[in-house]
Enzyme design. Structure first.
Site, PDB file in Angstrom:
ATOM      1  N   CYS A 157     -38.964   6.068  30.937  1.00 22.57           N
ATOM      2  CA  CYS A 157     -38.015   5.060  30.448  1.00 22.57           C
ATOM      3  C   CYS A 157     -38.349   3.714  31.095  1.00 22.57           C
ATOM      4  O   CYS A 157     -38.450   3.622  32.321  1.00 22.57           O
ATOM      5  CB  CYS A 157     -36.590   5.475  30.792  1.00 22.57           C
ATOM      6  SG  CYS A 157     -35.393   4.154  30.512  1.00 22.57           S
ATOM      7  N   GLU A 159     -24.220  -4.396 -12.222  1.00 22.17           N
ATOM      8  CA  GLU A 159     -24.823  -4.123 -10.920  1.00 22.17           C
ATOM      9  C   GLU A 159     -23.840  -3.391 -10.011  1.00 22.17           C
ATOM     10  O   GLU A 159     -22.703  -3.823  -9.818  1.00 22.17           O
ATOM     11  CB  GLU A 159     -25.242  -5.459 -10.280  1.00 22.17           C
ATOM     12  CG  GLU A 159     -26.275  -5.333  -9.192  1.00 22.17           C
ATOM     13  CD  GLU A 159     -27.693  -5.155  -9.714  1.00 22.17           C
ATOM     14  OE1 GLU A 159     -27.880  -5.011 -10.943  1.00 22.17           O
ATOM     15  OE2 GLU A 159     -28.624  -5.147  -8.887  1.00 22.17           O
ATOM     16  N   ASP A 202       0.848  -1.191   0.000  1.00 22.65           N
ATOM     17  CA  ASP A 202       0.000   0.000   0.000  1.00 22.65           C
ATOM     18  C   ASP A 202       0.884   1.241   0.000  1.00 22.65           C
ATOM     19  O   ASP A 202       0.589   2.239  -0.644  1.00 22.65           O
ATOM     20  CB  ASP A 202      -0.875   0.041   1.265  1.00 22.65           C
ATOM     21  CG  ASP A 202      -1.949  -1.025   1.231  1.00 22.65           C
ATOM     22  OD1 ASP A 202      -1.923  -1.846   0.287  1.00 22.65           O
ATOM     23  OD2 ASP A 202      -2.790  -1.044   2.149  1.00 22.65           O
ATOM     24  N   TYR A 228     -22.434  -7.157 -16.446  1.00 23.41           N
ATOM     25  CA  TYR A 228     -22.978  -8.389 -17.032  1.00 23.41           C
ATOM     26  C   TYR A 228     -23.557  -8.188 -18.427  1.00 23.41           C
ATOM     27  O   TYR A 228     -24.227  -9.062 -18.945  1.00 23.41           O
ATOM     28  CB  TYR A 228     -24.007  -9.046 -16.102  1.00 23.41           C
ATOM     29  CG  TYR A 228     -25.028  -8.105 -15.493  1.00 23.41           C
ATOM     30  CD1 TYR A 228     -25.935  -7.418 -16.273  1.00 23.41           C
ATOM     31  CD2 TYR A 228     -25.059  -7.922 -14.111  1.00 23.41           C
ATOM     32  CE1 TYR A 228     -26.857  -6.568 -15.704  1.00 23.41           C
ATOM     33  CE2 TYR A 228     -25.983  -7.074 -13.529  1.00 23.41           C
ATOM     34  CZ  TYR A 228     -26.888  -6.400 -14.330  1.00 23.41           C
ATOM     35  OH  TYR A 228     -27.785  -5.556 -13.761  1.00 23.41           O
ATOM     36  N   LYS A 239     -27.602 -13.344  -8.870  1.00 18.20           N
ATOM     37  CA  LYS A 239     -28.455 -12.159  -8.987  1.00 18.20           C
ATOM     38  C   LYS A 239     -28.085 -11.238  -7.831  1.00 18.20           C
ATOM     39  O   LYS A 239     -28.474 -11.447  -6.680  1.00 18.20           O
ATOM     40  CB  LYS A 239     -29.931 -12.536  -8.936  1.00 18.20           C
ATOM     41  CG  LYS A 239     -30.822 -11.349  -9.220  1.00 18.20           C
ATOM     42  CD  LYS A 239     -32.240 -11.781  -9.495  1.00 18.20           C
ATOM     43  CE  LYS A 239     -33.081 -10.636 -10.027  1.00 18.20           C
ATOM     44  NZ  LYS A 239     -33.108  -9.467  -9.170  1.00 18.20           N
ATOM     45  N   CYS A 272     -28.817   5.727  33.356  1.00 21.00           N
ATOM     46  CA  CYS A 272     -29.779   4.669  33.042  1.00 21.00           C
ATOM     47  C   CYS A 272     -29.012   3.370  32.762  1.00 21.00           C
ATOM     48  O   CYS A 272     -28.101   3.345  31.937  1.00 21.00           O
ATOM     49  CB  CYS A 272     -30.613   5.081  31.833  1.00 21.00           C
ATOM     50  SG  CYS A 272     -31.668   3.772  31.241  1.00 21.00           S
ATOM     51  N   LYS A 310     -35.575 -16.766  -8.014  1.00 27.47           N
ATOM     52  CA  LYS A 310     -35.427 -16.061  -6.733  1.00 27.47           C
ATOM     53  C   LYS A 310     -35.411 -17.049  -5.583  1.00 27.47           C
ATOM     54  O   LYS A 310     -36.285 -17.901  -5.496  1.00 27.47           O
ATOM     55  CB  LYS A 310     -36.593 -15.084  -6.537  1.00 27.47           C
ATOM     56  CG  LYS A 310     -36.647 -13.996  -7.595  1.00 27.47           C
ATOM     57  CD  LYS A 310     -35.919 -12.771  -7.150  1.00 27.47           C
ATOM     58  CE  LYS A 310     -36.828 -11.931  -6.309  1.00 27.47           C
ATOM     59  NZ  LYS A 310     -36.532 -10.515  -6.420  1.00 27.47           N
ATOM     60  N   ASP A 326     -27.789  -8.115  -5.413  1.00 26.41           N
ATOM     61  CA  ASP A 326     -28.842  -7.243  -4.905  1.00 26.41           C
ATOM     62  C   ASP A 326     -28.330  -5.821  -4.714  1.00 26.41           C
ATOM     63  O   ASP A 326     -28.016  -5.385  -3.622  1.00 26.41           O
ATOM     64  CB  ASP A 326     -29.370  -7.813  -3.585  1.00 26.41           C
ATOM     65  CG  ASP A 326     -30.770  -7.316  -3.300  1.00 26.41           C
ATOM     66  OD1 ASP A 326     -31.327  -6.594  -4.159  1.00 26.41           O
ATOM     67  OD2 ASP A 326     -31.311  -7.650  -2.235  1.00 26.41           O
ATOM     68  N   GLU A 380     -25.606 -16.786 -13.516  1.00 33.54           N
ATOM     69  CA  GLU A 380     -24.892 -15.743 -12.770  1.00 33.54           C
ATOM     70  C   GLU A 380     -25.611 -15.497 -11.460  1.00 33.54           C
ATOM     71  O   GLU A 380     -26.800 -15.781 -11.337  1.00 33.54           O
ATOM     72  CB  GLU A 380     -24.924 -14.420 -13.559  1.00 33.54           C
ATOM     73  CG  GLU A 380     -24.127 -14.434 -14.823  1.00 33.54           C
ATOM     74  CD  GLU A 380     -24.453 -13.207 -15.677  1.00 33.54           C
ATOM     75  OE1 GLU A 380     -24.956 -12.190 -15.140  1.00 33.54           O
ATOM     76  OE2 GLU A 380     -24.215 -13.281 -16.885  1.00 33.54           O
ATOM     77  N   CYS A 403     -35.303   2.800  33.683  1.00 36.29           N
ATOM     78  CA  CYS A 403     -34.977   3.540  34.903  1.00 36.29           C
ATOM     79  C   CYS A 403     -36.113   4.442  35.387  1.00 36.29           C
ATOM     80  O   CYS A 403     -36.016   5.039  36.452  1.00 36.29           O
ATOM     81  CB  CYS A 403     -33.707   4.366  34.705  1.00 36.29           C
ATOM     82  SG  CYS A 403     -33.959   5.743  33.570  1.00 36.29           S
ATOM     83  N   CYS A 427     -34.299   8.645  26.633  1.00 37.46           N
ATOM     84  CA  CYS A 427     -34.157   8.707  28.079  1.00 37.46           C
ATOM     85  C   CYS A 427     -32.918   9.559  28.326  1.00 37.46           C
ATOM     86  O   CYS A 427     -31.853   9.279  27.798  1.00 37.46           O
ATOM     87  CB  CYS A 427     -33.943   7.306  28.645  1.00 37.46           C
ATOM     88  SG  CYS A 427     -33.350   7.337  30.340  1.00 37.46           S
ATOM     89  N   LEU A 477     -36.159  -8.321 -15.158  1.00 36.18           N
ATOM     90  CA  LEU A 477     -36.232  -9.763 -15.400  1.00 36.18           C
ATOM     91  C   LEU A 477     -37.532 -10.318 -14.851  1.00 36.18           C
ATOM     92  O   LEU A 477     -38.053  -9.824 -13.852  1.00 36.18           O
ATOM     93  CB  LEU A 477     -35.075 -10.474 -14.688  1.00 36.18           C
ATOM     94  CG  LEU A 477     -33.662 -10.174 -15.171  1.00 36.18           C
ATOM     95  CD1 LEU A 477     -32.640 -10.676 -14.172  1.00 36.18           C
ATOM     96  CD2 LEU A 477     -33.430 -10.810 -16.537  1.00 36.18           C
TER      97      LEU A 477
HETATM   98  S1  IVH Z   1     -29.393  -9.066 -16.449  1.00 39.73           S
HETATM   99  C1  IVH Z   1     -32.102  -7.839 -19.733  1.00 39.73           C
HETATM  100  N1  IVH Z   1     -27.833 -10.134 -14.624  1.00 39.73           N
HETATM  101  O1  IVH Z   1     -31.783  -7.695 -11.465  1.00 39.73           O
HETATM  102  C2  IVH Z   1     -31.211  -8.272 -18.644  1.00 39.73           C
HETATM  103  N2  IVH Z   1     -29.448  -8.548 -13.937  1.00 39.73           N
HETATM  104  O2  IVH Z   1     -34.666  -8.000 -11.541  1.00 39.73           O
HETATM  105  C3  IVH Z   1     -31.379  -7.500 -17.422  1.00 39.73           C
HETATM  106  N3  IVH Z   1     -29.449  -8.050 -11.557  1.00 39.73           N
HETATM  107  O3  IVH Z   1     -32.446  -4.721 -13.194  1.00 39.73           O
HETATM  108  C4  IVH Z   1     -30.415  -7.654 -16.385  1.00 39.73           C
HETATM  109  N4  IVH Z   1     -27.793  -9.404 -11.020  1.00 39.73           N
HETATM  110  O4  IVH Z   1     -30.398  -4.762 -11.635  1.00 39.73           O
HETATM  111  C5  IVH Z   1     -28.845  -9.277 -14.883  1.00 39.73           C
HETATM  112  N5  IVH Z   1     -26.396 -11.127 -13.096  1.00 39.73           N
HETATM  113  C6  IVH Z   1     -27.385 -10.290 -13.361  1.00 39.73           C
HETATM  114  C7  IVH Z   1     -27.993  -9.515 -12.342  1.00 39.73           C
HETATM  115  C8  IVH Z   1     -29.042  -8.664 -12.678  1.00 39.73           C
HETATM  116  C9  IVH Z   1     -28.664  -8.519 -10.561  1.00 39.73           C
HETATM  117  C10 IVH Z   1     -30.534  -7.084 -11.357  1.00 39.73           C
HETATM  118  C11 IVH Z   1     -30.541  -5.961 -12.371  1.00 39.73           C
HETATM  119  C12 IVH Z   1     -31.914  -5.996 -12.977  1.00 39.73           C
HETATM  120  C13 IVH Z   1     -32.691  -6.733 -11.937  1.00 39.73           C
HETATM  121  C14 IVH Z   1     -33.917  -7.392 -12.544  1.00 39.73           C
END
Ligand code: IVH
Length: 675
Positions: free
Chosen positions: A418, A183, A38, A235, A120, A441, A323, A122, A118, A421, A436, A88
């Site tokens: 409270c 993402e 670093d 992606y 998904k 306390c 999901k 969040d 892949e 206390c 409080c 999706l």
């Molecule tokens: S593909 C047309 N790949 O999920 C293809 N989306 O529920 C659209 N997301 O808006 C996206 N991981 O924000 C794709 N490996 C992945 C993803 C992914 C997360 C999210 C993305 C999308 C949402 C749809």
């Protein structure tokens, strides 16, 4: 002529240095496999910064030094996407997934379809536009057609390349103009840290990493984005709004070769059995990831086939999200109790009929505050949906109201006293929270001790929940100073405490005495004084004594300390019991002096605002110069501002200064003032 060629040399040097830094950024942030320390990395950046300061005309937005966020954006700018950013369709069972596969077979007339699996992720989707290998625009999804320009924020994300050389692009099989979609997310550790800091400062917490990501990338001031850690996984790769490699798998490999951080947890599956195996494998392992996922995305590999399959409404037919069972459950609220935190904040907590969510039994869920209870319309006896996110305490997401789930009747009210206390509870005008205010306390005590001992504060490992509860319940620790009085026989008298663990705790306590002044200040648990403020206070005053005796005005001279924080500090040290506590901590041998950052007095009491790009100094450098001369740098112009230092491209702050008649000076004048 000679001048021109010297300039050319410098330009070449700068560019070579940038390329070197880009390489090491890639090794460190994308591959997590650094080649240099670093320290050496920082040296390279420093070298570049210096050269750029000497030749400000050579600074470009894609330089690695520009990842700190410049002047705040003036407002929100909307940008149209090159092609719609789709969402999706979701599936929740193997059966639904098989039905999707059948449809792919029917529509394409083929059975031998390859799929790419892949994670998904969040977070939120984000489009990155590159021209000539340079990142020129970052755009949020928005409504799918039009998003928000967040380029300045996106530049601060270390895993997003700002520039990719022609050679590298060529090798990866990419042209110089392209668009990446992927993402953006906040890793759980960064999310946790950020919320802890916000909590210590009495700020509202983000509910989950996804909200935190959106809140962070949409900041008008990108320097705030730069302070929080975001990550980006691409992606999709487009040209003129369309896919341009034959296979999706190839696309991911090309992005990888171009230097993006493509998620490594992916699979090219030859059939649905392989897809299903991937889905199951990750369901079991999802908790081990450093970020949140909510399922798996399955995509048809061949882009030609993708185009044939096309779209329905807002989602492609060639991809589907599987999901995972939401980490949520439905249960009934049996009661609402009130928890008292370290700062005295009263938090309503729903007591639930136990419900299993994602492998653990949940009995309590936070309701945050009275505003949240009103927003949800929660009553005792209601059936509710409870959600559990990564590292966050479960929360009540919504009230269920249908024929199987009759509504509850008892309305919750904040107690007047409270619950621990009995002191009368206070709600300040304009604030959401009830508190409080009794400094002694017992509830506050437990949380205060836990905070003091925690990692990042006094690092007394081993002093966790169970130990602290026993120590406070038995009256062995009545304040943080009592920790330093504990003896081995005290510890041995507790439950689940053997000789070895007792000795460990004592060693940890001993070690904590060596920690620097800012940790002690942070550990005291003064309201609004988080890690950063503690650091500023330690640097400014250099000792607890100086801090303890500082007037409100003196406190307000400290970086980022405003009237509210100053008052809270004064209040803390004005309390005789706290002064006694300080005395005892001193006697115990904690560090009460630190290194004072030497400051002049030339600019004492003067407030500056910086705006635009300065030629010779970065924002941080200019700020340090002013602060070292005793001045203060504020983020916004008001009547109290003494000087606005304007560089090139100064924006609204300059207008505001003119409007208020605040003197506007140039960089050279600032240098003179600083001396
Ligand atoms: S593909 C047309 N790949 O999920 C293809 N989306 O529920 C659209 N997301 O808006 C996206 N991981 O924000 C794709 N490996 C992945 C993803 C992914 C997360 C999210 C993305 C999308 C949402 C749809």
């Amino acid at each position: 002529m000679a001048m021109a060629s010297a300039r050319k040399d410098v330009a070449a040097n700068i560019e070579a240095l940038r390329e070197k830094i880009r390489h090491h950024e890639y090794r460190y942030f994308v591959l997590d496999d650094p080649e240099i320390s670093d320290f050496d990395f920082d040296k390279l950046v420093e070298q570049l910064r210096k050269l750029e300061a000497e030749h400000p005309e050579l600074i470009t937005p894609d330089s690695p030094t520009q990842r700190v966020g410049g002047k705040p954006r003036e407002g929100v700018v909307k940008v149209a996407h090159s092609s719609p950013m789709l969402s999706l369709d979701n599936t929740y069972s193997e059966e639904e997934l098989r039905a999707w596969e059948r449809r792919v077979h029917e529509l394409s007339g083929r059975k031998d379809v390859d799929y790419v699996c892949e994670l998904k992720l969040d977070g939120m989707s984000l489009a990155l536009v590159y021209e000539d290998g340079r990142l020129v625009r970052g755009v949020t999804r928005g409504d799918g057609t039009i998003g928000e320009d967040v380029t300045l924020n996106v530049r601060t994300v270390r895993t997003i390349p700002l520039f990719i050389s022609k050679e590298k692009l060529q090798k990866a099989g990419l042209t110089s103009n392209f668009e990446v979609r992927g993402e953006l997310l906040m890793p759980l550790a960064a999310f946790k840290k950020m919320n802890e800091e916000r909590e210590a400062k009495g700020l509202a917490l983000f509910a989950n990493p996804r909200n935190a990501t959106a809140g962070t990338v949409r900041q008008l001031d990108a320097s705030i984005t730069a302070q929080r850690r975001l990550d980006y996984f691409p992606y999709m790769l487009l040209r003129n709004g369309r896919n341009y490699l034959d296979r999706h798998w190839e696309t991911l490999e090309a992005l990888d070769a171009a230097g993006f951080k493509v998620n490594q947890s992916r699979k090219l599956a030859r059939n649905m059995e392989e897809v299903w195996a991937f889905i199951q494998q990750w369901e079991a392992k999802r908790e081990t990831l450093p970020y949140e996922i909510d399922g798996i995305v399955v995509k048809v590999d061949r882009t030609g086939l993708q185009n044939e399959l096309g779209f329905t409404g807002k989602a492609p037919r060639w991809a589907i999200a599987y999901k995972y069972a939401a980490r949520a459950g439905v249960t009934q609220i049996e009661g609402i109790r009130v928890q008292v935190g370290r700062t005295g904040k009263l938090t309503p907590v729903a007591e639930l009929k136990p419900v299993a969510i994602g492998g653990t039994t949940v009995r309590n869920a936070t309701l945050h505050n009275m505003d949240e209870i009103e927003r949800l319309g929660v009553k005792i006896g209601d059936w509710v949906q409870v959600e559990r996110g990564g590292d966050v305490i479960p929360k009540v997401a919504k009230v269920i109201d249908d024929k199987d789930h009759p509504r509850g009747h008892a309305t919750f009210q904040m107690p007047e006293n409270c619950p621990i206390c009995g002191t009368k509870v206070v709600k300040t005008e304009g604030e959401v929270d009830y508190r409080c205010v009794n400094a002694n306390c017992p509830a506050k005590l437990r949380e205060t001790i836990l905070h003091f001992a925690s990692r990042g504060v006094m690092n007394i490992d081993g002093m966790g929940d169970a130990l602290v509860t026993q120590l406070t319940d038995r009256g062995m620790v009545k304040n943080v100073a009592d920790i330093y009085k504990l003896t081995k026989s005290d510890l041995l008298s507790l439950e689940r405490m053997g000789d070895k663990s007792a000795q460990n705790v004592l060693d940890e306590i001993e070690d904590s005495k060596k920690l620097p002044l800012e940790r002690v200040i942070f550990g005291l648990g003064i309201r609004f004084v988080g890690e950063r403020t503690a650091q500023f206070l330690a640097e400014h005053f250099g000792s607890i004594d100086a801090l303890m005796n500082a007037s409100l005005e003196e406190l307000e001279e400290v970086n980022e300390v405003g009237p509210r924080i100053a008052e809270s500090i004064r209040e803390f040290f004005d309390e005789p019991r706290n002064r006694e506590l300080i005395k005892r901590l001193r006697d115990a041998g904690l560090r009460f002096a630190g290194k004072k950052r030497e400051r002049g007095t030339k600019l004492a009491g003067k407030t500056f605002v910086l705006t635009g790009t300065l030629a010779k100094y970065s924002r941080d450098e200019a700020k340090k110069m002013i602060e070292d001369a005793g001045g203060r740098v504020s983020g916004s112009v008001s009547k109290k501002t003494d000087y606005v230092v304007a560089g090139t491209d100064a924006g609204s702050k300059l207008d505001k200064a003119k409007e208020l008649g605040v003197p506007v000076i140039e960089e050279t004048e600032m240098e003179k003032l600083v001396g």
